[in-house]
Design an enzyme around this catalytic site. Structure first.
Site, PDB file in Angstrom:
ATOM      1  N   SER A  12     117.511  45.227  28.409  1.00  0.00           N
ATOM      2  CA  SER A  12     117.288  46.292  27.437  1.00  0.00           C
ATOM      3  C   SER A  12     117.374  47.681  28.069  1.00  0.00           C
ATOM      4  O   SER A  12     117.449  48.675  27.351  1.00  0.00           O
ATOM      5  CB  SER A  12     115.913  46.124  26.783  1.00  0.00           C
ATOM      6  OG  SER A  12     115.780  44.832  26.272  1.00  0.00           O
ATOM      7  N   TRP A  27     108.888  20.194  41.044  1.00  0.00           N
ATOM      8  CA  TRP A  27     108.159  21.468  41.015  1.00  0.00           C
ATOM      9  C   TRP A  27     106.929  21.359  40.132  1.00  0.00           C
ATOM     10  O   TRP A  27     105.962  22.073  40.303  1.00  0.00           O
ATOM     11  CB  TRP A  27     109.065  22.612  40.555  1.00  0.00           C
ATOM     12  CG  TRP A  27     109.118  22.842  39.078  1.00  0.00           C
ATOM     13  CD1 TRP A  27     109.869  22.166  38.185  1.00  0.00           C
ATOM     14  CD2 TRP A  27     108.384  23.814  38.322  1.00  0.00           C
ATOM     15  NE1 TRP A  27     109.645  22.655  36.922  1.00  0.00           N
ATOM     16  CE2 TRP A  27     108.740  23.672  36.975  1.00  0.00           C
ATOM     17  CE3 TRP A  27     107.450  24.805  38.653  1.00  0.00           C
ATOM     18  CZ2 TRP A  27     108.212  24.449  35.958  1.00  0.00           C
ATOM     19  CZ3 TRP A  27     106.924  25.582  37.629  1.00  0.00           C
ATOM     20  CH2 TRP A  27     107.304  25.403  36.305  1.00  0.00           C
ATOM     21  N   TYR A  52     108.179  32.308  30.345  1.00  0.00           N
ATOM     22  CA  TYR A  52     108.345  33.664  29.823  1.00  0.00           C
ATOM     23  C   TYR A  52     108.040  34.714  30.874  1.00  0.00           C
ATOM     24  O   TYR A  52     108.554  35.835  30.803  1.00  0.00           O
ATOM     25  CB  TYR A  52     107.498  33.837  28.553  1.00  0.00           C
ATOM     26  CG  TYR A  52     108.083  32.979  27.476  1.00  0.00           C
ATOM     27  CD1 TYR A  52     109.259  33.372  26.850  1.00  0.00           C
ATOM     28  CD2 TYR A  52     107.564  31.745  27.187  1.00  0.00           C
ATOM     29  CE1 TYR A  52     109.868  32.560  25.938  1.00  0.00           C
ATOM     30  CE2 TYR A  52     108.175  30.918  26.266  1.00  0.00           C
ATOM     31  CZ  TYR A  52     109.326  31.333  25.645  1.00  0.00           C
ATOM     32  OH  TYR A  52     109.954  30.520  24.752  1.00  0.00           O
ATOM     33  N   SER A  92      98.420  35.868  44.998  1.00  0.00           N
ATOM     34  CA  SER A  92      99.285  37.049  45.077  1.00  0.00           C
ATOM     35  C   SER A  92      99.752  37.485  43.687  1.00  0.00           C
ATOM     36  O   SER A  92      99.706  38.672  43.350  1.00  0.00           O
ATOM     37  CB  SER A  92     100.473  36.733  45.978  1.00  0.00           C
ATOM     38  OG  SER A  92     101.579  37.506  45.613  1.00  0.00           O
ATOM     39  N   SER A  93     100.174  36.525  42.873  1.00  0.00           N
ATOM     40  CA  SER A  93     100.692  36.883  41.547  1.00  0.00           C
ATOM     41  C   SER A  93      99.611  37.527  40.696  1.00  0.00           C
ATOM     42  O   SER A  93      99.860  38.519  40.013  1.00  0.00           O
ATOM     43  CB  SER A  93     101.203  35.646  40.819  1.00  0.00           C
ATOM     44  OG  SER A  93     102.267  35.092  41.519  1.00  0.00           O
ATOM     45  N   HIS A 137     114.056  23.324  45.845  1.00  0.00           N
ATOM     46  CA  HIS A 137     114.983  24.223  45.152  1.00  0.00           C
ATOM     47  C   HIS A 137     114.297  24.820  43.932  1.00  0.00           C
ATOM     48  O   HIS A 137     114.333  26.041  43.719  1.00  0.00           O
ATOM     49  CB  HIS A 137     116.243  23.468  44.738  1.00  0.00           C
ATOM     50  CG  HIS A 137     117.120  24.214  43.778  1.00  0.00           C
ATOM     51  ND1 HIS A 137     117.848  25.322  44.156  1.00  0.00           N
ATOM     52  CD2 HIS A 137     117.358  24.046  42.451  1.00  0.00           C
ATOM     53  CE1 HIS A 137     118.505  25.790  43.101  1.00  0.00           C
ATOM     54  NE2 HIS A 137     118.225  25.036  42.055  1.00  0.00           N
ATOM     55  N   HIS A 153     104.370  26.796  30.589  1.00  0.00           N
ATOM     56  CA  HIS A 153     105.230  27.415  29.587  1.00  0.00           C
ATOM     57  C   HIS A 153     105.157  28.932  29.592  1.00  0.00           C
ATOM     58  O   HIS A 153     106.203  29.583  29.599  1.00  0.00           O
ATOM     59  CB  HIS A 153     105.076  26.843  28.183  1.00  0.00           C
ATOM     60  CG  HIS A 153     106.319  27.139  27.416  1.00  0.00           C
ATOM     61  ND1 HIS A 153     107.442  26.380  27.533  1.00  0.00           N
ATOM     62  CD2 HIS A 153     106.662  28.191  26.671  1.00  0.00           C
ATOM     63  CE1 HIS A 153     108.417  26.933  26.851  1.00  0.00           C
ATOM     64  NE2 HIS A 153     107.970  28.041  26.303  1.00  0.00           N
ATOM     65  N   ARG A 195     117.441  13.171  35.043  1.00  0.00           N
ATOM     66  CA  ARG A 195     117.241  14.177  36.084  1.00  0.00           C
ATOM     67  C   ARG A 195     116.658  13.529  37.324  1.00  0.00           C
ATOM     68  O   ARG A 195     116.101  12.452  37.268  1.00  0.00           O
ATOM     69  CB  ARG A 195     116.189  15.187  35.622  1.00  0.00           C
ATOM     70  CG  ARG A 195     116.594  16.091  34.572  1.00  0.00           C
ATOM     71  CD  ARG A 195     115.368  16.818  34.067  1.00  0.00           C
ATOM     72  NE  ARG A 195     114.920  17.827  35.027  1.00  0.00           N
ATOM     73  CZ  ARG A 195     113.889  18.654  34.787  1.00  0.00           C
ATOM     74  NH1 ARG A 195     113.222  18.545  33.677  1.00  0.00           N
ATOM     75  NH2 ARG A 195     113.550  19.555  35.666  1.00  0.00           N
ATOM     76  N   HIS A 248     105.273  20.867  24.244  1.00  0.00           N
ATOM     77  CA  HIS A 248     106.655  20.405  24.056  1.00  0.00           C
ATOM     78  C   HIS A 248     107.269  19.902  25.359  1.00  0.00           C
ATOM     79  O   HIS A 248     108.346  19.331  25.336  1.00  0.00           O
ATOM     80  CB  HIS A 248     107.535  21.460  23.356  1.00  0.00           C
ATOM     81  CG  HIS A 248     107.865  22.658  24.168  1.00  0.00           C
ATOM     82  ND1 HIS A 248     108.028  23.900  23.623  1.00  0.00           N
ATOM     83  CD2 HIS A 248     108.071  22.816  25.473  1.00  0.00           C
ATOM     84  CE1 HIS A 248     108.312  24.756  24.557  1.00  0.00           C
ATOM     85  NE2 HIS A 248     108.345  24.126  25.691  1.00  0.00           N
ATOM     86  N   HIS A 249     106.571  20.114  26.477  1.00  0.00           N
ATOM     87  CA  HIS A 249     107.032  19.484  27.718  1.00  0.00           C
ATOM     88  C   HIS A 249     106.531  18.050  27.818  1.00  0.00           C
ATOM     89  O   HIS A 249     106.855  17.349  28.770  1.00  0.00           O
ATOM     90  CB  HIS A 249     106.514  20.267  28.925  1.00  0.00           C
ATOM     91  CG  HIS A 249     107.035  21.675  28.983  1.00  0.00           C
ATOM     92  ND1 HIS A 249     108.145  22.016  29.705  1.00  0.00           N
ATOM     93  CD2 HIS A 249     106.613  22.805  28.393  1.00  0.00           C
ATOM     94  CE1 HIS A 249     108.374  23.310  29.564  1.00  0.00           C
ATOM     95  NE2 HIS A 249     107.464  23.819  28.773  1.00  0.00           N
ATOM     96  N   GLU A 280     104.753  30.540  32.110  1.00  0.00           N
ATOM     97  CA  GLU A 280     105.538  30.847  33.319  1.00  0.00           C
ATOM     98  C   GLU A 280     107.017  31.036  32.980  1.00  0.00           C
ATOM     99  O   GLU A 280     107.695  31.893  33.548  1.00  0.00           O
ATOM    100  CB  GLU A 280     105.366  29.714  34.340  1.00  0.00           C
ATOM    101  CG  GLU A 280     106.307  29.749  35.533  1.00  0.00           C
ATOM    102  CD  GLU A 280     106.023  30.880  36.487  1.00  0.00           C
ATOM    103  OE1 GLU A 280     104.954  31.512  36.359  1.00  0.00           O
ATOM    104  OE2 GLU A 280     106.857  31.137  37.367  1.00  0.00           O
ATOM    105  N   THR A 286     113.129  35.446  19.388  1.00  0.00           N
ATOM    106  CA  THR A 286     114.250  35.437  20.321  1.00  0.00           C
ATOM    107  C   THR A 286     115.531  35.858  19.618  1.00  0.00           C
ATOM    108  O   THR A 286     116.344  36.619  20.162  1.00  0.00           O
ATOM    109  CB  THR A 286     114.421  34.039  20.947  1.00  0.00           C
ATOM    110  OG1 THR A 286     113.129  33.574  21.329  1.00  0.00           O
ATOM    111  CG2 THR A 286     115.317  34.094  22.151  1.00  0.00           C
ATOM    112  N   LYS A 335     115.761  39.531  19.290  1.00  0.00           N
ATOM    113  CA  LYS A 335     116.185  40.219  20.504  1.00  0.00           C
ATOM    114  C   LYS A 335     117.698  40.156  20.665  1.00  0.00           C
ATOM    115  O   LYS A 335     118.358  41.154  20.963  1.00  0.00           O
ATOM    116  CB  LYS A 335     115.504  39.605  21.727  1.00  0.00           C
ATOM    117  CG  LYS A 335     114.005  39.683  21.678  1.00  0.00           C
ATOM    118  CD  LYS A 335     113.383  39.568  23.041  1.00  0.00           C
ATOM    119  CE  LYS A 335     113.541  40.840  23.819  1.00  0.00           C
ATOM    120  NZ  LYS A 335     112.625  41.892  23.394  1.00  0.00           N
ATOM    121  N   ASP A 380     102.411  56.332  42.106  1.00  0.00           N
ATOM    122  CA  ASP A 380     102.360  55.011  42.726  1.00  0.00           C
ATOM    123  C   ASP A 380     101.658  54.102  41.729  1.00  0.00           C
ATOM    124  O   ASP A 380     101.309  54.532  40.631  1.00  0.00           O
ATOM    125  CB  ASP A 380     101.595  55.047  44.064  1.00  0.00           C
ATOM    126  CG  ASP A 380     102.045  53.913  44.984  1.00  0.00           C
ATOM    127  OD1 ASP A 380     102.315  52.808  44.472  1.00  0.00           O
ATOM    128  OD2 ASP A 380     102.146  54.123  46.202  1.00  0.00           O
TER     129      ASP A 380
END
Lengths: 351, 818, 115
Positions: free
Chosen positions: B273, B144, B262, B174-175, B79, B258, B455, B307-308, B260, B333, B336, B109
């Protein structure tokens, strides 16, 4: 094309409804004063009290910020949702004062959180301990906890006893994968990593029974890796230590004696030790070493503290460990009927 | 072998028309590729949603037996992987990015259309690899985040983790490809006048996102390569027994992980926006601050990965540093959020479904952000990490955040994509159901977290205070599933009966609304000239401040050009074949059939060569190269430099691992074995080859193709000598000293680092030889010297990597603890 | 990247300028000479026992010099659009930070040897 919207009053009502809903959901938080087994809001040591104080501070800040944001939001929607079709004379694009305000205000909040945070980190991560600190070595296995007291030689599993009002240093290491030692009321959590010794140092201030659990995903039975912490008075703790150090009584007759023979003959003794009676020394039991069963009968729980220690549960567990704790390293021995009962009787006799 | 370019009739009205299924398989049109991404992602969203429902059902009651522990672990892992890599990223970057970038910057293009198609096919096959467990062996089951050493073969013997490992490697390729493509497009392909500070905020957010992708994915790739080697070649990257530490994986993973976060949320900011100003009838409040905030967030996101890992015992210094940098993210943040609120303030609001989703995003994201401030403080984090409060946090940020932004964007852009309007009534039903069900499901997870529920547990005991909220959440999770029914009905209704959309159904502000709906294949009949921010609004009403009530100019200027003259690149089957090649290689690795691997490799090489020959005049001309460039730079050169930037991080991770593990290595082999005289010689060889390379370039630039070719061959020759030295060195270690690949930490890190560099040299030599052949056949001259220059950039990069390796690995071999 | 990109707002599109001032062959040879000298110095430093105490800083400085020369002259960063310098040096800074912080985090700051 512009979408006409007429039901302005309805919309205001919906938005206020939404706000009320949010508030009521917030209001459904667990009522203060109730304690659950693993709740993080009932600190019982100086360490967790500090964690809790910062938590309260940040929560208050968060709620205030949220209220401000929601207030501006709801106000904006209520005021300006009625202006459909009205011409706007001005188009407000930027404002130096406001922009500065929402740089400066969050900065103040950040500093307000950072100061106690840094202070707590400096004060709670000491690598020196006072001389009378009791060291408890925590050794994590898939999926159970081993506790060793180097000062006395006591070895136990899934249930750890510590004296109240004395500094305890949990020195933790893992035998296999990464686990996490979580006891919310007493010490928060700290990962238990193979090849690296981590510490939680705490002084519990209230005697009682506390629960804990592994909180780092560690494989199939991650959910079945729990433990209990008993905070004893010094007298209780000394009595408990003395009892743990004594050799268990070897049953000589009856069902339990038969069970003792089964225990020694079946592969049980490859992994499990009953001090003074059976068990190979650790270097022979490689890979999956099971809990020390010397005073098994005196423990309240079995199988990673997921079940009460009753003969029925124990029989269930020995009969098919995988059904109780998926992926368990204890093999299914195919014991049943009389043999199973005898083994259960023996183990339960190890008070 | 090269397929003749099939003629494309530029007078086609809509990009959706024509071509049939073959047309979709061979398409290199960014809008069609966007639709392919969208459809794929929606399919996987259904799959990921199904997994979530199963997981929630299992958690409905304590001691429930709906799923086994093993299935539960597979489902929660998949998931997460699905929603992150196969839903949110492809929808935001793949779908909205592909569709909107050229349209919003006024381009025909993306910079490299074939590469774009290739990215999609590789993405699709990566997604399939990740999900192969449905057919055989079980889905990934390590979370994950796939923390080592649980993912080692010893603890996870099945193929589950192999699907995870290879699937993510393929998806990473790919990314990075599409990030590179988008980066070059945004830097280089903007319409005249579209300066950086006139770009729509969505373009800014994608620009920063693709920079994050380029510089974050290499770290994951390195981590996955180590895991791959551990699982397949029995190395010891995460094995304590050899002196390694599984914490290395966590660092490599979160250095990627991290940013990722963002990568997933910045495009959402961008979409919001776009939507909020349109329906507020006002330009975005504080545009420059919004841009700086995005840039600040991106910068900070690289300094907060720890921080993880507060609970892993990094020590007080690291804890404090990561805590403070994490808290700092609150500032941009906050900027924004308040800027969005003040865009609404004073506007003329039109409550369309898209607007409602965007507004809900603002509040819900605030909730997610605020709980994030808690976890940034280690003392709180030590109670809360790995509990349901974290689950609540990131579902507020990604589920009620990114997904709501995607839905806002969906309702907003659907008319442009399909040419039909959606029903607002069904949209409102969807919105209210979604707002209720998502909040009701995820808000109580804060309480569960406070009550200590960890978790990733498949079962829990009763009477922990968790029973009621779990049941409540499961029922509301079912409502989440139901909330998508109005959406599906809406899509069906719109496609069959929906009102035809005009060019500009929302009275919008940016260029994509100035083209016909759905856009023609060439996007803009005439490339627009941009004079201000909100270019289309200015074209319609005269100025950005205009109230929007009186139109000053016709919205759509009639096309003055002959659209049949617009160059459209021909469709190509080779991206699909190349993707199949990569898929075949991953598959061959999984089943251990080397024949499959080599066949797939052959297919890959064949289609790469065939694709090169598809360019007009066998690659002699690139009509896109400079003509449409904003900065007057060649797109290929910008692409090469961004690739080199990405590679820099890749090598930094490999070198860091070597440096760290060198001093932890056990066993007889250490850096003392290294042969300094030989590698000193190799260093001179490689430096000389760089000199020959620039001489070759200088020769071609003055049209001296004889000497140019000679220098090129010389460069390749020196590269070969270098490789020969390396082969000799490795052979000496292996055969004379018995230092096999996985002998100890030192040997594996050394072979991996120097071997990867050698592989780059090998690729460079092949490239040089191709260039040399082109030179021999007289295909290179001053006009095409850029091809030599780009090849040279790669070659010099390989050279400077060696400069670093020579010093850090060889000359500092005796330095301890470095 | 982003900052140098921002600066380009005011100075877009030098179509001709970007590709023109590449160095001449003589300049390339001079750079090659300096690179050779620097490499000889590096190896010399490695072999001279008296310099062992300052080995690390000396080697780092020498190799940084080589790195810069190749990047600036062979890869033309000195002559090309500044956007390319940004594209290279921003990731390079990041890579250096990753290298330093990983070495610190896994090497010094959190080294608790297990039992």
């Amino acid at each position: 094309m512009t979408m006409p919207f007429r039901l302005n009053r309805c919309r205001i009502a919906t938005w206020s409804g939404l706000t009320l809903l949010l508030l009521s959901v917030v209001g459904c938080a667990p009522p203060p004063g109730t304690h659950y087994r693993l709740d993080t809001l009932s600190p019982r040591s100086a360490l967790t009290q500090r964690f809790y104080d910062i938590f309260v501070e940040v929560t208050v800040i968060d709620i205030i910020v949220l209220i401000i944001v929601v207030a501006i939001f709801v106000l904006a929607l209520m005021v300006f949702s009625t202006r459909t079709g009205e011409p706007t004379e001005f188009s407000w694009r930027t404002d130096v004062f406001l922009e500065t305000a929402w740089i400066v205000i969050p900065m103040i909040l950040v500093i307000a959180i950072a100061i106690p945070t840094v202070k707590t980190i400096i004060e709670t991560q000491p690598y020196t301990w006072s001389p009378d600190t009791l060291e408890v070595r925590v050794i994590a296995h898939q999926w159970w906890w081993e506790f060793r007291y180097p000062s006395t030689g006591v070895v136990t599993a899934d249930e750890v006893h510590i004296p109240v009002n004395r500094q305890i240093n949990f020195a933790m290491v893992s035998r296999d994968v990464i686990h996490s030692f979580f006891m919310p009321a007493l010490g928060g959590k700290r990962d238990v990593v193979p090849g690296q010794e981590n510490h939680i140092t705490l002084t519990a201030n209230t005697p009682g029974e506390y629960w804990g659990q592994c909180t780092e995903f560690c494989g199939d039975s991650h959910a079945n890796m729990r433990f209990r912490v008993f905070v004893d008075t010094p007298e209780q703790f000394d009595a408990w230590t003395k009892h743990q150090l004594s050799a268990p009584v070897h049953p000589t007759e009856g069902l339990a004696a038969e069970g003792a023979k089964i225990f020694a003959d079946a592969p049980c003794a490859v992994c499990h030790t009953v001090r003074g009676i059976s068990g190979l020394s650790p270097q022979y039991t490689y890979g999956f070493r099971g809990p020390d069963l010397t005073h098994f009968g005196s423990r309240g729980t079995i199988a990673g503290a997921i079940m009460d220690n009753t003969p029925e549960n124990l029989a269930l567990w020995i009969h098919n460990p995988d059904a109780v704790k998926p992926g368990a390293n204890m093999p299914t021995l195919g014991l049943s009927g009389h043999d199973l009962n005898a083994l259960v009787a023996y183990l339960e006799s190890l008070k | 072998m090269a397929a003749q370019p099939r003629p494309i009739h530029a007078e086609q009205t809509s990009y959706l028309e024509g071509g049939g299924i073959y047309g979709w398989l061979t398409t290199i049109d960014h809008k069609r590729i966007a639709v392919l991404y969208g459809v794929t992602a929606v399919f996987f969203m259904a799959l990921g949603g199904f997994e979530a429902m199963a997981v929630r059902t299992q958690l409905m009651y304590p001691n429930n037996h709906f799923l086994s522990a093993q299935t539960y672990n597979q489902f929660f892992t998949t998931h997460g992987l699905t929603m992150i890599f196969l839903v949110i990223m492809p929808l935001e970057t793949g779908f909205f990015g592909n569709f909107l970038i050229p349209l919003q910057i006024g381009a025909r293009d993306v910079a490299f259309p074939r590469l774009n198609a290739l990215s999609y096919w590789i993405f699709l096959f990566g997604a399939i690899t990740l999900n192969l467990g449905w057919l055989y062996g079980g889905l990934p089951n390590g979370g994950w985040f796939g923390y080592a050493n649980l993912t080692e073969r010893y603890y996870s013997p099945g193929p589950n983790i192999d699907f995870f490992d290879l699937g993510l490697l393929v998806l990473g390729v790919s990314s990075v490809m599409s990030a590179l493509n988008f980066f070059v497009t945004i830097i280089n392909m903007r319409a005249p006048g579209m300066t950086f500070f006139r770009m729509p905020l969505f373009i800014w957010s994608i620009l920063v996102t693709v920079i994050l992708i380029l510089l974050a994915f290499p770290s994951l790739t390195v981590g996955l390569i180590f895991l791959f080697m551990d699982r397949y070649f029995d190395t010891h990257y995460y094995r304590v027994i050899a002196g390694a530490t599984p914490i290395l994986w966590q660092h490599l993973f979160w250095i990627f992980g991290h940013p990722e976060v963002y990568i997933m949320i910045l495009p959402a900011f961008g979409l919001i926006s776009e939507v909020i100003p349109v329906f507020s009838g006002k330009p975005l409040f504080g545009y420059p601050m919004m841009v700086y905030a995005i840039i600040a967030i991106a910068f900070l996101s690289y300094g907060v990965w720890g921080h993880h890992m507060f609970a892993t015992g990094m020590g007080p210094v690291a804890d404090m540093t990561f805590s403070v940098t994490s808290l700092l993210i609150a500032i941009p943040t906050g900027i924004k959020i308040f800027n969005w609120l003040f865009t609404v303030w004073g506007g003329r609001l039109r409550f369309t479904t898209a607007y409602l989703f965007a507004l809900a995003f603002v509040i819900q994201f605030t909730i997610g952000g605020l709980s994030g401030m808690m976890h940034a403080s280690p003392p709180i984090d030590l109670e809360q990490t790995d509990s349901y409060i974290i689950v609540a946090h990131f579902h507020y940020v990604l589920g009620l955040g990114a997904l709501f932004a995607i839905l806002a964007g969906f309702y907003f852009y659907w008319p442009k994509v399909t040419g039909r309007m959606l029903s607002e009534t069904l949209g409102k039903w969807h919105f209210w159901l979604a707002v209720w069900s998502f909040n009701a499901t995820f808000f109580p997870m804060h309480f569960l977290g406070e009550l200590g529920m960890p978790r990733r547990i498949y079962t829990y005991a009763p009477h922990m205070g968790w029973d009621f909220w779990n049941k409540w959440e499961t029922w509301n999770a079912y409502i989440i599933a139901l909330s998508f029914i109005p959406l599906l009905l809406n899509i069906y209704w719109s496609l069959t009966n929906g009102e035809r959309a005009t060019e500009d159904p929302w009275d919008a502000r940016t260029l994509e609304w100035s083209v016909p709906t759905p856009p023609p294949i060439y996007n803009f009949a005439e490339v627009p000239t941009v004079t201000a921010r909100d270019a289309f609004w200015v074209a319609k009403y005269g100025s950005v401040e205009a109230s929007g009530l009186t139109q000053s100019a016709p919205a759509i200027a009639p096309a003055l050009v002959d659209v049949s003259k617009i160059h459209i690149p021909a469709p190509s089957l080779y991206p699909l074949l190349m993707g199949l090649g990569i898929f075949g290689m991953a598959l061959g690795m999984l089943i251990g059939w080397y024949r499959v691997i080599f066949t797939a490799m052959a297919l890959l090489v064949f289609s790469a060569i065939a694709m090169a020959f598809e360019y007009p005049n066998w690659g002699e001309e690139n009509p896109h190269a400079v003509a449409e460039s904003f900065l007057g730079l060649d797109s290929r050169k910008v692409g090469m430099w961004s690739f080199i930037g990405s590679e820099t991080v890749f090598f930094a991770c490999l070198i860091s691992t070597y440096m760290v593990y060198k001093s932890r290595s056990l066993g007889v082999y250490d850096a003392g074995i290294l042969n300094i005289p030989l590698t000193s010689f190799s260093t001179f060889v490689l430096l000389t080859s760089s000199l020959l390379m620039v001489l070759a370039l200088a020769a071609f630039q003055r049209d001296d193709h004889k000497w140019g070719t000679i220098w090129l061959i010389g460069t390749a020759l020196f590269g070969c000598i270098f490789l020969g030295g390396q082969v000799y060195e490795f052979g000496d270690f292996w055969l004379e000293h018995g230092m096999v690949f996985n002998a100890n930490l030192f040997s594996q890190c050394f072979y991996t680092l120097v071997g990867f560099h050698g592989f780059h040299v090998f690729i460079g030599v092949v490239w040089l030889l191709v260039m040399a052949f082109a030179g021999i056949f007289g295909k290179l001259n001053a006009k095409r010297s850029l091809a030599v220059e780009i090849c040279g950039l790669y070659w010099h990069f390989v050279d400077i990597v060696w400069v670093v390796i020579f010093v850090l690995v060889y000359l500092m071999r005796t330095v301890k603890g470095a | 990247m982003s900052e140098s990109a921002v600066e380009h707002v005011t100075a877009p599109a030098h179509h001709a300028a970007a590709e023109s001032h590449h160095p001449t062959a003589v300049q390339y040879l001079v750079v090659a000479g300096i690179l050779t000298v620097l490499t000889v110095c590096e190896i010399g430093v490695y072999y001279i026992p008296a310099l062992q105490s300052v080995l690390v800083p000396l080697l780092l400085i020498l190799s940084a010099g080589k790195f810069y020369l190749v990047a600036a002259y062979y890869m033309h960063l000195h002559f090309d659009s500044r956007i390319f310098s940004g594209l290279f040096f921003f990731p390079l800074t990041l890579a250096a930070l990753i290298l330093i912080s990983l070495t610190l985090l896994l090497g010094f700051l959190a080294h608790h040897p297990g039992p």
